[in-house]
Design an enzyme around this catalytic site. Structure first.
Site, PDB file in Angstrom:
ATOM      1  N   ASN A   9       0.855  -1.344  -0.027  1.00  0.00           N
ATOM      2  CA  ASN A   9      -0.084  -0.097  -0.184  1.00  0.00           C
ATOM      3  C   ASN A   9       0.665   1.263   0.021  1.00  0.00           C
ATOM      4  O   ASN A   9       1.404   1.579   1.074  1.00  0.00           O
ATOM      5  CB  ASN A   9      -1.120  -0.091   1.116  1.00  0.00           C
ATOM      6  CG  ASN A   9      -1.835   1.051   1.346  1.00  0.00           C
ATOM      7  OD1 ASN A   9      -1.875   1.965   0.411  1.00  0.00           O
ATOM      8  ND2 ASN A   9      -2.669   1.361   2.536  1.00  0.00           N
ATOM      9  N   TRP A  10       1.164   1.792  -1.335  1.00  0.00           N
ATOM     10  CA  TRP A  10       1.895   2.892  -1.255  1.00  0.00           C
ATOM     11  C   TRP A  10       1.347   4.272  -0.562  1.00  0.00           C
ATOM     12  O   TRP A  10       2.061   5.123  -0.459  1.00  0.00           O
ATOM     13  CB  TRP A  10       2.159   3.400  -2.702  1.00  0.00           C
ATOM     14  CG  TRP A  10       2.862   2.266  -3.601  1.00  0.00           C
ATOM     15  CD1 TRP A  10       3.029   0.940  -3.147  1.00  0.00           C
ATOM     16  CD2 TRP A  10       3.824   2.485  -4.726  1.00  0.00           C
ATOM     17  NE1 TRP A  10       3.636   0.395  -4.052  1.00  0.00           N
ATOM     18  CE2 TRP A  10       4.136   1.235  -5.231  1.00  0.00           C
ATOM     19  CE3 TRP A  10       3.551   3.494  -5.816  1.00  0.00           C
ATOM     20  CZ2 TRP A  10       4.905   1.074  -6.467  1.00  0.00           C
ATOM     21  CZ3 TRP A  10       4.163   3.423  -6.869  1.00  0.00           C
ATOM     22  CH2 TRP A  10       4.895   2.268  -7.248  1.00  0.00           C
ATOM     23  N   HIS A  96      -9.696   1.168   4.291  1.00  0.00           N
ATOM     24  CA  HIS A  96      -8.530   1.414   5.149  1.00  0.00           C
ATOM     25  C   HIS A  96      -8.699   2.193   6.299  1.00  0.00           C
ATOM     26  O   HIS A  96      -9.519   3.315   6.270  1.00  0.00           O
ATOM     27  CB  HIS A  96      -7.446   1.770   4.219  1.00  0.00           C
ATOM     28  CG  HIS A  96      -6.153   1.940   4.731  1.00  0.00           C
ATOM     29  ND1 HIS A  96      -5.712   2.590   5.490  1.00  0.00           N
ATOM     30  CD2 HIS A  96      -5.042   1.146   4.910  1.00  0.00           C
ATOM     31  CE1 HIS A  96      -4.346   2.584   6.108  1.00  0.00           C
ATOM     32  NE2 HIS A  96      -4.065   1.457   5.374  1.00  0.00           N
ATOM     33  N   GLU A  98      -7.129   4.678   7.396  1.00  0.00           N
ATOM     34  CA  GLU A  98      -6.872   6.195   7.211  1.00  0.00           C
ATOM     35  C   GLU A  98      -7.929   6.581   6.494  1.00  0.00           C
ATOM     36  O   GLU A  98      -8.208   7.910   6.615  1.00  0.00           O
ATOM     37  CB  GLU A  98      -5.364   6.018   6.484  1.00  0.00           C
ATOM     38  CG  GLU A  98      -4.112   6.003   7.364  1.00  0.00           C
ATOM     39  CD  GLU A  98      -2.957   5.218   6.658  1.00  0.00           C
ATOM     40  OE1 GLU A  98      -2.893   5.552   5.300  1.00  0.00           O
ATOM     41  OE2 GLU A  98      -2.111   4.810   7.442  1.00  0.00           O
ATOM     42  N   GLU A 168      -5.960  -4.997  10.007  1.00  0.00           N
ATOM     43  CA  GLU A 168      -4.813  -4.133  10.181  1.00  0.00           C
ATOM     44  C   GLU A 168      -5.254  -3.501  11.453  1.00  0.00           C
ATOM     45  O   GLU A 168      -6.030  -2.410  11.648  1.00  0.00           O
ATOM     46  CB  GLU A 168      -4.875  -3.218   9.158  1.00  0.00           C
ATOM     47  CG  GLU A 168      -4.454  -3.556   7.869  1.00  0.00           C
ATOM     48  CD  GLU A 168      -3.887  -2.472   7.082  1.00  0.00           C
ATOM     49  OE1 GLU A 168      -2.617  -2.910   6.520  1.00  0.00           O
ATOM     50  OE2 GLU A 168      -4.524  -1.441   6.835  1.00  0.00           O
ATOM     51  N   GLY A 174       2.070   1.925  10.994  1.00  0.00           N
ATOM     52  CA  GLY A 174       3.124   3.150  10.865  1.00  0.00           C
ATOM     53  C   GLY A 174       3.716   3.381  12.381  1.00  0.00           C
ATOM     54  O   GLY A 174       4.251   4.533  12.602  1.00  0.00           O
ATOM     55  N   SER A 214       3.008  -2.374  10.404  1.00  0.00           N
ATOM     56  CA  SER A 214       4.347  -2.570  10.826  1.00  0.00           C
ATOM     57  C   SER A 214       5.082  -3.808  10.230  1.00  0.00           C
ATOM     58  O   SER A 214       5.975  -4.446  11.182  1.00  0.00           O
ATOM     59  CB  SER A 214       4.740  -2.245  12.381  1.00  0.00           C
ATOM     60  OG  SER A 214       4.116  -0.818  12.631  1.00  0.00           O
ATOM     61  N   GLY A 236       4.831   1.235   4.908  1.00  0.00           N
ATOM     62  CA  GLY A 236       6.241   1.917   4.935  1.00  0.00           C
ATOM     63  C   GLY A 236       7.292   1.059   4.274  1.00  0.00           C
ATOM     64  O   GLY A 236       8.157   1.343   3.650  1.00  0.00           O
TER      65      GLY A 236
HETATM   66  P1  13P Z   1       2.643   0.191   7.890  1.00  0.00           P
HETATM   67  O1  13P Z   1       3.197  -1.204   7.117  1.00  0.00           O
HETATM   68  O2  13P Z   1       3.231   1.423   7.387  1.00  0.00           O
HETATM   69  O3  13P Z   1       2.481  -0.071   9.218  1.00  0.00           O
HETATM   70  O4  13P Z   1       1.312   0.456   7.228  1.00  0.00           O
HETATM   71  C1  13P Z   1       0.382  -0.443   6.988  1.00  0.00           C
HETATM   72  C2  13P Z   1      -0.852  -0.243   6.213  1.00  0.00           C
HETATM   73  O5  13P Z   1      -1.409   0.620   6.546  1.00  0.00           O
HETATM   74  C3  13P Z   1      -0.882  -0.936   5.241  1.00  0.00           C
HETATM   75  O6  13P Z   1      -2.241  -0.628   4.587  1.00  0.00           O
END
Ligand code: 13P
Length: 260
Positions: A9-10, A96, A98, A168, A174, A214, A236
């Site tokens: 996931n960019w 997601h 976010e 997730e 993150g 993570s 990330g």
């Molecule tokens: P991280 O791997 O940066 O924790 O992000 C996970 C994520 O939100 C993938 O959709």
């Protein structure tokens, strides 16, 4: 036997130019992905260029990070399923955390997006996960169940078979603080149980459940050693081609060893 799926996931990273350079470097590092699926989700603005770069080399799947539930119309700033399909997308992230946290994507919207994706032949990856407060107060199960049942409302059997779930935990995204497999495996089992109620045992058995939060080249083998975990949704650590290639190589090379 479910095919493992490693998805990058960019998020809001990489211009179209950077995306092409990434794909070329990834293709050098990862010339063989036999036995697993590898997906990348560039921002909308880089989908076209990324598609062009993917024409040669291994069959990485192209996906998007979001879609609108309507096919077209007066929705300034939005992108629809037919637009993504036309650009060669095969899958799309939906719900997601976010999106839920910063853009108001509630369960009803998430559901409309899942249905829209399926209507246009895009395979949804429905993201679910609890906040730290929800976990600490013992609400992980109910939150996941609500997000799943609401997100998948009205999805029929063939639709469910096209869905992937990504678990997730919001607190692991993150933060560098990945959940442990001991924390995630029970949730994955619970997700599969609910899918079984919605679509029957065969659908539940075939559906892939990814872990996200993570994930790194260092910890992915731990997750994949559990048969309940069918892959990873990586933030990330997917932005660097070497790191993402390593993640995929671990997925290719390791077998689940733990069934407890
Ligand atoms: P991280 O791997 O940066 O924790 O992000 C996970 C994520 O939100 C993938 O959709």
């Amino acid at each position: 036997m479910r095919t493992r799926f490693i998805v990058g996931n960019w998020k809001m990273n990489k211009t179209a130019t950077e995306a092409v350079a990434f794909v070329h470097r990834l293709q050098q590092e990862l010339s063989d992905i036999e036995g697993i699926q590898v997906g990348i989700t560039p921002p909308f603005t880089a989908l076209q260029a990324t598609r062009g770069a993917l024409v040669s080399g291994p069959a990485f799947l192209l996906g998007a990070q979001n879609l609108h539930w309507e096919d077209k119309g007066a929705f300034t700033g939005e992108v629809s399923g037919p637009m993504l399909k036309d650009l060669g997308c095969e899958f799309v992230l939906v719900g997601h955390s976010e999106r839920r946290q910063y853009f108001g994507d509630q369960d009803t919207w998430t559901n409309r997006k899942v249905l829209a994706a399926l209507r246009h032949g895009l395979k949804p990856i429905l993201c679910v996960g609890e906040t730290l407060q929800e976990r600490d107060t013992g609400h992980t199960g109910p939150v996941i169940e609500r997000q799943l049942r609401a997100g998948l409302a009205g999805v029929d059997g063939p639709g469910l078979a096209a869905v992937t779930i990504a678990y997730e935990p919001v607190w692991a995204i993150g933060t560098g603080r990945a959940a442990t497999p001991q924390q995630t495996v029970p949730v994955h089992r619970e997700i599969r149980r609910i899918i079984g109620e919605l679509g029957g045992p065969a659908t539940a058995q075939g559906l892939r459940i990814l872990y996200g939060g993570s994930v790194t080249p260092q910890n992915i083998a731990d997750f994949l050693s559990f048969e309940e975990i069918d892959g990873a949704l990586v933030g990330g650590a997917c932005l660097d081609p070497l790191s993402f290639a390593t993640l995929a190589k671990v997925a290719i090379g390791s077998k689940p060893t733990t069934t407890s």
